[in-house]
Design a protein around this motif. Structure first.
Motif, short mmCIF file in Angstrom:
data_model
loop_
_atom_site.label_atom_id
_atom_site.label_comp_id
_atom_site.label_asym_id
_atom_site.label_seq_id
_atom_site.Cartn_x
_atom_site.Cartn_y
_atom_site.Cartn_z
N ASP A 1 -2.77 -7.11 6.74
CA ASP A 1 -2.22 -6.70 5.24
C ASP A 1 -0.75 -5.95 5.25
N LYS B 1 -1.15 -3.33 1.80
CA LYS B 1 -1.38 -2.04 2.24
C LYS B 1 -0.88 -1.32 3.07
N LEU B 2 -0.60 -2.12 4.48
CA LEU B 2 0.02 -0.72 5.03
C LEU B 2 1.24 -0.49 4.07
N ASP C 1 -0.71 2.66 4.12
CA ASP C 1 -0.96 3.54 4.09
C ASP C 1 -2.91 2.83 4.43
N TYR C 2 -3.04 2.39 4.04
CA TYR C 2 -4.36 2.38 4.72
C TYR C 2 -4.24 0.92 5.90
N LYS C 3 -5.53 1.50 7.16
CA LYS C 3 -5.09 0.48 7.85
C LYS C 3 -6.32 -0.18 8.45
N ASP C 4 -6.91 -1.33 7.82
CA ASP C 4 -7.77 -1.98 7.65
C ASP C 4 -8.55 -1.30 9.99
N LYS D 1 5.45 -0.14 8.32
CA LYS D 1 4.19 -0.76 8.28
C LYS D 1 4.08 -1.15 10.15
#
Length: 722
Positions: A199, A202-203, A205-208, A245
């Motif tokens: 994704d 969102k990278l 900052d957000y690591k699924d 990212k």
């Protein structure tokens, strides 16, 4: 109200627990790492006696990951928590580490046994330490300990005896890499399991959390690298914003022994660098790549390197500037070498302007370059010379470039095998290629020995698999498609494993250790690839799939802007017969193989019938080994493919009530789709080829449901993965 609900659901909960099924719906997310409590009472008792604690004296991200996995796995399998400690305190400990980071491991003096296992190998040993019975996971590095931990868990998952362990394992191939054909907009070329896992929006900052599970699954089967982006590359991934990212993903993957790689668009110096040329011999271009590589390593210190598709299917490359593939690969290799990176340069090239058999073109371009590539370059070669067909003879480049490391490229995603709704267990395909004898240095010169470097003494070795993974909850679209990801990893680690052995492991880990489950699952899967070959492209037919999307039968495709993107180019059916003459009387592609192979493939009598129409244009009335003429044999092969799928359906139906209802229903529905598509393939192909053979269908072949015109008018819309 709350009390009533509790009274209602408590008995239901007990019932579910008693049946052995998990309380949650089974969607396949856990892959083969299910870790449900062992149901066999005897095995459970023995394992609980043998394993009571985990002793880890090291402290690193990788050993922490190994400890987490052992704790998670052992706790689930044994149904009781297994503590992690730094001191050996009781009988039945799992002691894991290296001689350098664990005094307990060092005290065993395993140097001689570990010396041959390299950086990723490991030793599993039952022994005594400080007067106590222990199970040892020993390795030279933390990554080796991680792989050993997964092996121990696999033994428990498959209910093997662990009381007298004395085994070692190390990979036969150095770089074991998934190739994700994922685009930056999250579409996936030839992807049939949803959108890309990555994704990008969102990278970083957000690591699924799913990224961790992806890394765990790969580590469990020894995959140590992942190429994040499509071979039809986008230069933007090399820009600062995207490198941040990429670094975020690398940080997640690193504790699990998984390196990241990127595809490099050859024209990137022009597209994002502001240069007027991408000529690999231009000093400014060389300097640009050197600077770019240094920038990548600042973000990802353990970056693996580049995968490159150049001068193929419209991709830019060194030939745009009158240079060779070696010139282009070596420029990138020189930039990567100071950092320890590698280049994987794909040999999938063909030129529509060259009036020659496409089977021959990669060999013709790369064979003369043998010995001209830098030491950190591997030429990545598809298993066959055309394009991931249901069955192909091995690529003639294997064995033909003794001075160049050749990296195998398999396709795990089913571009030409019915996409994700058709079951095709691919380990037999992988093994068929790896076990093929090139005769490069006499009998026994298998493709596997070329790939693992042993035939020509190469230290740089690799095997790549084009991923079948997407963001579907079950990862691979088809629940049983997970076995292809699993089998690729296991064979990349150890190509001597059999298809049946790998499938037995996967079935036990994914479904059950009960024979009433193992038997039917293996029966359904082991012959599934052969069934697909029979109802799509029997007897050596190839590339007769639908235009562009490659789904469904279309042997009538012709008159496109390039001949080798049509079906008639490959089957060459006429009133005399069918098949592509690649002998000395035709394109002479057989001459690219070493003499014993060329003699076998080039002889109508000696050629294996599974490759007959690949190498020969055969008369319709030619008698095969069965005693039947070619037309009858071809028709019966198509029918046998349909019959095989129907048998797969019957066998699968016996599993109702033996496995969870969710996956049972999912596979049952997909097998119904497959049976319908098998009939479509049979009817469309036989009706079309019958216009040339002028012969009736033999007894035993069902009458087509529709006319040829009906099938030719089928025009699929929005087929996934284009």
């Amino acid at each position: 109200m709350i009390k009533l609900s509790r009274l209602f659901f408590a008995p239901l909960l007990l019932l579910l627990l008693a049946t052995g099924f998990p309380c949650r719906a089974e969607d396949g997310y856990r892959l083969w790492l299910r870790y449900d409590q062992i149901q066999d009472a005897g095995s459970l008792k023995n394992y609980r006696q043998s394993i009571k604690e985990i002793v880890l004296q090291a402290n690193s991200p990788v050993t922490e990951a190994a400890g987490q996995e052992l704790s998670r796995g052992l706790g689930g399998l044994l149904g009781t928590a297994v503590p992690i400690t730094q001191k050996l305190s009781q009988q039945g400990a799992v002691v894991a580490g290296t001689p350098a980071n664990s005094p307990l491991i060092a005290s065993l003096k395993l140097g001689d046994k570990l010396s041959s296992l390299g950086d990723e190998g490991y030793l599993l040993l039952s022994t005594r330490l400080q007067g106590k019975n222990v199970t040892v996971i020993a390795a030279n590095t933390d990554t080796g300990v991680l792989y050993g931990a997964f092996h121990l868990l696999r033994l428990l998952q498959t209910q093997q005896d662990i009381k007298n362990l004395s085994l070692s394992s190390s990979p036969k191939v150095q770089h074991r890499i998934l190739n994700h054909w994922d685009n930056l907009d999250r579409t996936v070329e030839r992807g049939y399991a949803g959108f890309s896992l990555w994704d990008w929006h969102k990278l970083p900052d957000y690591k699924d959390p799913r990224y961790v599970d992806y890394a765990r699954a790969n580590a469990s089967i020894g995959i140590n690298g992942t190429v994040l982006t499509n071979v039809n590359a986008n230069a933007l991934v090399l820009t600062e914003d995207y490198l941040k990212k990429v670094a975020a993903l690398a940080d997640v993957f690193r504790p699990w022994g998984l390196k990241v790689y990127l595809t490099a668009r050859f024209s990137a110096p022009v597209e994002i660098g502001g240069l007027e040329t991408a000529d690999p011999l231009d000093p400014k271009v060389q300097a640009w790549w050197t600077d770019k590589v240094s920038e990548i390593y600042r973000h990802v210190p353990d970056f693996g390197g580049f995968l490159v598709k150049a001068n193929s299917e419209g991709q830019p490359g060194p030939q745009n500037y009158g240079r060779t593939h070696a010139d282009g690969a070596n420029m990138m290799a020189d930039a990567l070498a100071p950092h320890g990176g590698i280049v994987m340069w794909r040999a999938f090239v063909y030129d529509n302007e060259v009036p020659d058999d496409r089977h021959k073109q990669a060999y013709n371009e790369f064979k003369p370059l043998d010995g001209t590539f830098r030491k950190n370059v591997m030429v990545q070669v598809k298993n066959g010379a055309i394009d991931f067909q249901p069955r192909e003879p091995f690529h003639p480049l294997f064995g033909a470039m003794p001075q160049t490391p050749l990296m195998m490229e398999f396709q795990i995603t089913q571009e030409y095998l019915g996409l994700a709704t058709n079951l095709a267990y691919l380990a037999p395909l992988f093994k068929e290629t790896l076990d093929s004898d090139t005769y490069a240095k006499g009998e026994g010169s298998t493709v596997a020995k070329v790939v693992d470097g042993s035939l020509h003494n190469h230290q740089l070795t690799g095997m790549a698999g084009v991923s079948n993974i997407g963001n579907d909850r079950n990862w691979t679209g088809h629940p049983l498609g997970q076995a292809n990801w699993y089998s690729f990893g296991r064979l990349a680690w150890d190509h001597s494993l059999s298809s049946a052995k790998i499938l037995d492991e996967w079935t036990r880990m994914t479904f059950s250790n009960q024979q009433q489950v193992i038997g039917p699952v293996k029966e359904v899967m082991l012959d599934s690839r052969e069934a697909v070959v029979n109802y799509m492209t029997p007897l050596g037919l190839h590339h007769i799939m639908g235009w562009s999307h490659h789904w469904g039968p279309a042997p009538w495709i012709k008159d496109k802007h390039r001949a080798d993107w049509t079906s008639v180019y490959y089957h060459r059916a006429d009133e005399q017969g069918i098949g592509f003459d690649r002998t000395a009387t035709g394109s002479n592609a057989v001459a690219q193989y070493f003499p014993p192979v060329a003699e076998k493939f080039g002889s109508l009598e000696k050629c294996p019938e599974k490759f007959l129409l690949w190498f020969h244009h055969v008369p319709w009335n030619y008698r095969l080994q069965s005693g039947r003429i070619l037309w009858d044999e071809l028709a019966l092969k198509y029918q046998s493919g349909v019959d095989s799928v129907r048998q797969m359906q019957k066998t699968w139906n016996t599993l109702e009530g033996e496995i969870d209802p969710e996956r049972f229903a999912h596979v049952k529905a997909f097998l119904a789709i497959q049976e319908k598509e098998a009939r479509w393939w049979r009817d469309a192909c036989l009706l079309y080829f019958q216009t040339f053979s002028k012969r009736p269908l033999p007894e035993g072949v069902e009458k087509p449901e529709h006319t040829l015109e009906f099938y030719m008018k089928q025009d699929a819309k929005f087929v996934p993965g284009i």
